[in-house]
Design an enzyme around this catalytic site. Structure first.
Site, short mmCIF file in Angstrom:
data_model
loop_
_atom_site.label_atom_id
_atom_site.label_comp_id
_atom_site.label_asym_id
_atom_site.label_seq_id
_atom_site.Cartn_x
_atom_site.Cartn_y
_atom_site.Cartn_z
N CYS A 23 0.84 -1.39 -0.21
CA CYS A 23 0.05 0.32 -0.01
C CYS A 23 1.18 1.09 0.53
O CYS A 23 1.90 1.31 0.51
CB CYS A 23 -0.78 0.41 1.17
SG CYS A 23 -0.61 0.63 2.50
N GLU A 24 0.02 1.96 -0.43
CA GLU A 24 1.37 3.20 -1.04
C GLU A 24 1.19 4.05 0.20
O GLU A 24 2.22 4.95 0.46
CB GLU A 24 1.34 3.82 -2.45
CG GLU A 24 -0.42 4.62 -2.83
CD GLU A 24 -0.49 5.50 -3.87
OE1 GLU A 24 0.62 4.85 -4.43
OE2 GLU A 24 -1.18 5.88 -3.71
N HIS A 25 0.27 4.02 1.05
CA HIS A 25 0.15 5.12 2.39
C HIS A 25 0.89 4.23 3.30
O HIS A 25 1.54 5.41 4.56
CB HIS A 25 -1.88 5.05 2.90
CG HIS A 25 -2.19 5.75 2.04
ND1 HIS A 25 -3.32 4.74 1.55
CD2 HIS A 25 -2.22 6.87 1.07
CE1 HIS A 25 -4.23 5.44 0.54
NE2 HIS A 25 -2.99 6.47 0.13
N HIS A 26 1.37 3.64 3.13
CA HIS A 26 2.18 2.70 4.46
C HIS A 26 3.06 2.38 4.31
O HIS A 26 4.02 1.88 4.80
CB HIS A 26 1.56 1.64 5.90
CG HIS A 26 -0.09 2.91 5.76
ND1 HIS A 26 -0.89 2.69 5.27
CD2 HIS A 26 -0.22 3.81 6.88
CE1 HIS A 26 -2.28 3.41 6.36
NE2 HIS A 26 -1.22 3.82 7.07
N GLN A 48 -5.72 -0.16 -3.70
CA GLN A 48 -6.46 -1.52 -4.23
C GLN A 48 -7.26 -1.14 -5.54
O GLN A 48 -7.62 -1.64 -6.58
CB GLN A 48 -6.99 -2.44 -2.92
CG GLN A 48 -7.65 -3.74 -3.53
CD GLN A 48 -7.88 -4.64 -2.53
OE1 GLN A 48 -7.87 -4.58 -1.76
NE2 GLN A 48 -9.55 -5.12 -2.50
N HIS A 90 -5.87 -5.84 4.04
CA HIS A 90 -4.06 -4.29 4.12
C HIS A 90 -3.90 -4.59 5.63
O HIS A 90 -4.28 -4.64 6.40
CB HIS A 90 -5.06 -3.58 4.13
CG HIS A 90 -5.39 -3.22 2.75
ND1 HIS A 90 -4.94 -2.39 1.62
CD2 HIS A 90 -6.63 -3.71 1.79
CE1 HIS A 90 -5.13 -2.10 0.41
NE2 HIS A 90 -6.34 -3.60 1.12
N CYS A 97 -1.61 -2.79 6.59
CA CYS A 97 -1.52 -1.65 7.68
C CYS A 97 -2.80 -1.22 8.34
O CYS A 97 -2.72 -1.35 9.57
CB CYS A 97 -1.39 -0.72 6.50
SG CYS A 97 -3.01 -0.60 5.62
ZN LIG Z 1 -1.88 1.62 4.70
#
Ligand SMILES: [Zn+2]
Length: 207
Positions: A91-94, A132, A160, A162
């Site tokens: 995931c690009e956020h975490h 996703q 996920h 995260c």
């Molecule tokens: Zn994430």
């Protein structure tokens, strides 16, 4: 064929800059308060750099070389489904993994693609920093650009880490996304057939 290149949404450059990643990981470990020279961590920056090279390889695949030898002209217009394609993404956020299964279907219009290439298409987009929803759409768009079918349906089920590791409600960790194009969007029966065929065996997405 340029549309395939565009649909692959590749990054420029030569790929993961390993020495820079190595240095950054060393800094990260120091920032954690770790002793980067202790035995267990000695090789970690180098290992992590090599790992990202592999996990982010999807930015630099040659999409034409990947599919060119696997496009076939056929007179067949029934739905083709490839179910339960395992994928591993970040995931690009975490920058934590999200993993699960993709189900890909299309109704051909004179062209089909070799069965073994569909998981490669999923990998092309999974091996990146992702969300996703976007990955799901990219798989559908790429298949559309490659074989111009009557329609494409993609459903992705992902877990996920995260969300799971950070103590958010576990129920939110499992995400289902879909992208429906062409006849899968406009024809209720086609969509229902697809969803029925992938829903049949339900159950956990990790078993
Ligand atoms: Zn994430």
């Amino acid at each position: 064929m340029h549309n395939i290149e565009a649909a692959a949404e590749l990054l420029g450059g030569i790929g993961v800059a390993r020495p820079e990643v190595e240095l950054a990981v060393r800094r990260l470990l120091e920032a954690f308060g770790e002793d980067v020279s202790r035995q267990g961590l000695e090789g970690t920056p180098e290992r992590v750099a090599r790992m990202y090279d592999e996990l982010l390889a999807g930015y630099h695949v040659d999409p034409q070389a990947m599919i060119n030898d696997a496009l076939f002209d056929v007179e067949y217009d029934e739905m083709v489904i490839v179910r339960d394609i395992e994928f591993y993404s970040l995931c690009e956020h975490h920058m934590l993994p999200f993993i699960g299964r993709a189900h890909v279907a299309y109704t051909p219009s004179n062209k089909v693609i070799g069965l073994s290439k569909v998981p490669r298409i999923v990998d092309l987009f999974a091996r990146r920093l992702q969300v996703q929803e976007r990955m799901t759409r990219q798989i559908a768009d790429f298949l559309t650009a490659a074989i111009h079918p009557h329609g494409v349906g993609v459903v992705v089920e992902g877990l996920h880490l995260c969300a799971m590791m950070r103590g958010v409600k576990k129920a939110n960790a499992r995400m289902v996304t879909s992208a429906m194009c062409g006849s899968f969007e406009t024809n209720f029966q086609t969509r229902q057939e697809f969803l029925a065929l992938i829903g049949r065996n339900g159950g956990s997405i990790l078993t």
